[in-house]
Design an enzyme around this catalytic site. Structure first.
Site, PDB file in Angstrom:
ATOM      1  N   GLY A   1       0.793  -1.228   0.000  1.00 24.82           N
ATOM      2  CA  GLY A   1       0.000   0.000   0.000  1.00 24.82           C
ATOM      3  C   GLY A   1       0.826   1.278   0.000  1.00 24.82           C
ATOM      4  O   GLY A   1       0.286   2.364  -0.173  1.00 24.82           O
ATOM      5  N   GLU A   2       2.138   1.147   0.211  1.00 24.02           N
ATOM      6  CA  GLU A   2       2.965   2.360   0.198  1.00 24.02           C
ATOM      7  C   GLU A   2       3.075   2.887  -1.227  1.00 24.02           C
ATOM      8  O   GLU A   2       2.973   2.130  -2.196  1.00 24.02           O
ATOM      9  CB  GLU A   2       4.356   2.060   0.777  1.00 24.02           C
ATOM     10  CG  GLU A   2       4.306   1.827   2.273  1.00 24.02           C
ATOM     11  CD  GLU A   2       5.681   1.636   2.908  1.00 24.02           C
ATOM     12  OE1 GLU A   2       6.684   1.645   2.176  1.00 24.02           O
ATOM     13  OE2 GLU A   2       5.717   1.467   4.139  1.00 24.02           O
TER      14      GLU A   2
ATOM     15  N   ASP B   1     -25.176  30.006   4.732  1.00 24.02           N
ATOM     16  CA  ASP B   1     -24.916  30.477   6.097  1.00 24.02           C
ATOM     17  C   ASP B   1     -24.281  31.865   6.069  1.00 24.02           C
ATOM     18  O   ASP B   1     -23.837  32.336   5.028  1.00 24.02           O
ATOM     19  CB  ASP B   1     -24.036  29.490   6.887  1.00 24.02           C
ATOM     20  CG  ASP B   1     -22.718  29.215   6.188  1.00 24.02           C
ATOM     21  OD1 ASP B   1     -22.208  30.120   5.506  1.00 24.02           O
ATOM     22  OD2 ASP B   1     -22.203  28.094   6.321  1.00 24.02           O
TER      23      ASP B   1
ATOM     24  N   LYS C   1     -28.235  28.927   9.398  1.00 24.38           N
ATOM     25  CA  LYS C   1     -28.047  27.476   9.482  1.00 24.38           C
ATOM     26  C   LYS C   1     -27.623  27.085  10.892  1.00 24.38           C
ATOM     27  O   LYS C   1     -26.774  27.730  11.487  1.00 24.38           O
ATOM     28  CB  LYS C   1     -26.945  27.058   8.497  1.00 24.38           C
ATOM     29  CG  LYS C   1     -26.607  25.577   8.537  1.00 24.38           C
ATOM     30  CD  LYS C   1     -25.617  25.197   7.457  1.00 24.38           C
ATOM     31  CE  LYS C   1     -24.184  25.453   7.867  1.00 24.38           C
ATOM     32  NZ  LYS C   1     -23.216  24.864   6.940  1.00 24.38           N
TER      33      LYS C   1
END
Ligand code: R5P
Length: 287
Positions: A35-36, A160, A183
């Protein structure tokens, strides 16, 4: 000038390279069985290099650091690190004792191998203060306004108060009304939008936000605006994360779009020109 992009920003990187007329370099990136990540740059590098990579999802952060290292190894003199979407920016202060200030940690690591930084619609402008190198905070206002003008938007709304200034800037560019909704966030994915006295009846309304994550904010805002009689509702953001049920939530609007700071099929707007302006500004400063 060379433009290099990581795997998070390949489309945007190519667009930027085309506009600046620089060589576009695609690094070799692969994964080891454990996975590296493995990163290699095969091209000759000298002088100023623009490195473009959004730091989302997590793996892209590591890739960015490896790309910076490879560029230095290749002989890059100055690296302008462009992070179109700055992951971890929302934790820009401590909310509880003992927390990491994630945005600061990111800034300090990014600048280790950078001579200048460019970010687009950062969660907070204050993130710039953690960079000791020149740091530009650019905005997607112009391309978003252009998109909404083509859609015929007649009102621009921020979901917002915090995004009011953004909505105002977009609206002013296309000469339409603007406002914001109130919000209240109840939990991570529960948001209540309180009604505002907006005259959106019969109007084409654009909700403009910096991020669409779960899409909860947009869905609530759209429901509210629909109740108030908006004839069309568009949702536009700079950074489209579109997590979980976000696309389902987008059914509440007539059209939605994001920029290419996070590349997806919904990236209908590009920030390439905005970034190129930033690069020019830095280069002028250095010349
Ligand atoms: C909040 O401060 C941001 O401006 C966005 O409104 C928020 O991140 C959107 O999140 P979601 O799509 O999950 O409602």
């Amino acid at each position: 000038m060379k433009v290099v992009s990581g795997t998070a920003s390949t489309v945007l990187g190519k667009r930027v390279a085309e506009i600046v007329g620089g060589d576009y370099i695609v690094p070799h990136v692969e994964k080891f069985p454990d996975g590296e990540l493995y990163v290699r740059i095969d091209d000759e590098i000298s002088g100023d290099v623009v490195l473009i990579q959004s730091t989302y999802p997590n793996e892209k952060i590591l890739e960015l650091f490896l790309l910076q290292d490879a560029l230095k190894e290749r002989g890059a003199e100055r690296i302008i690190t462009v992070v179109p979407y700055f992951g971890y920016s929302r934790q820009d202060k401590t909310f509880k004792e003992g927390e990491a200030i994630s945005a600061r940690a990111m800034a300090r690591h990014i600048e280790l191998y950078s001579d200048a930084f460019i970010g687009v619609d950062l969660h907070a402008d204050s993130i710039r203060k953690w960079f000791e190198i020149p740091a530009l905070h650019l905005h997607a206002t112009e391309p978003i306004a252009k998109y909404l003008k083509e859609k015929g938007a007649e009102v621009v709304i921020s979901p917002d108060k915090g995004g009011y200034e953004r909505a105002k800037l977009v609206a002013e560019k296309i000469d339409v009304e603007f406002d914001y909704l109130e919000k209240t966030r109840l939990s991570g994915n529960m948001v209540v939008i309180k009604p505002k006295n907006l005259d959106v009846s019969g109007k084409k309304v654009a909700i403009v936000d910096d991020i669409i994550s779960t899409g909860g904010t947009i869905a609530k805002a759209a429901e509210e605006l629909r109740d108030q009689g908006a004839s069309k509702i568009y949702a536009v953001c700079t950074h489209g994360l579109f997590i979980g049920h976000a696309i389902e939530n987008m059914k509440k609007v007539d059209d939605f779009a994001a920029t290419d700071t996070i590349e997806s099929e919904y990236s209908k707007i590009t920030v390439a020109e905005v970034i190129v302006e930033g690069i020019k500004e830095l280069r002028d400063m250095w010349s």
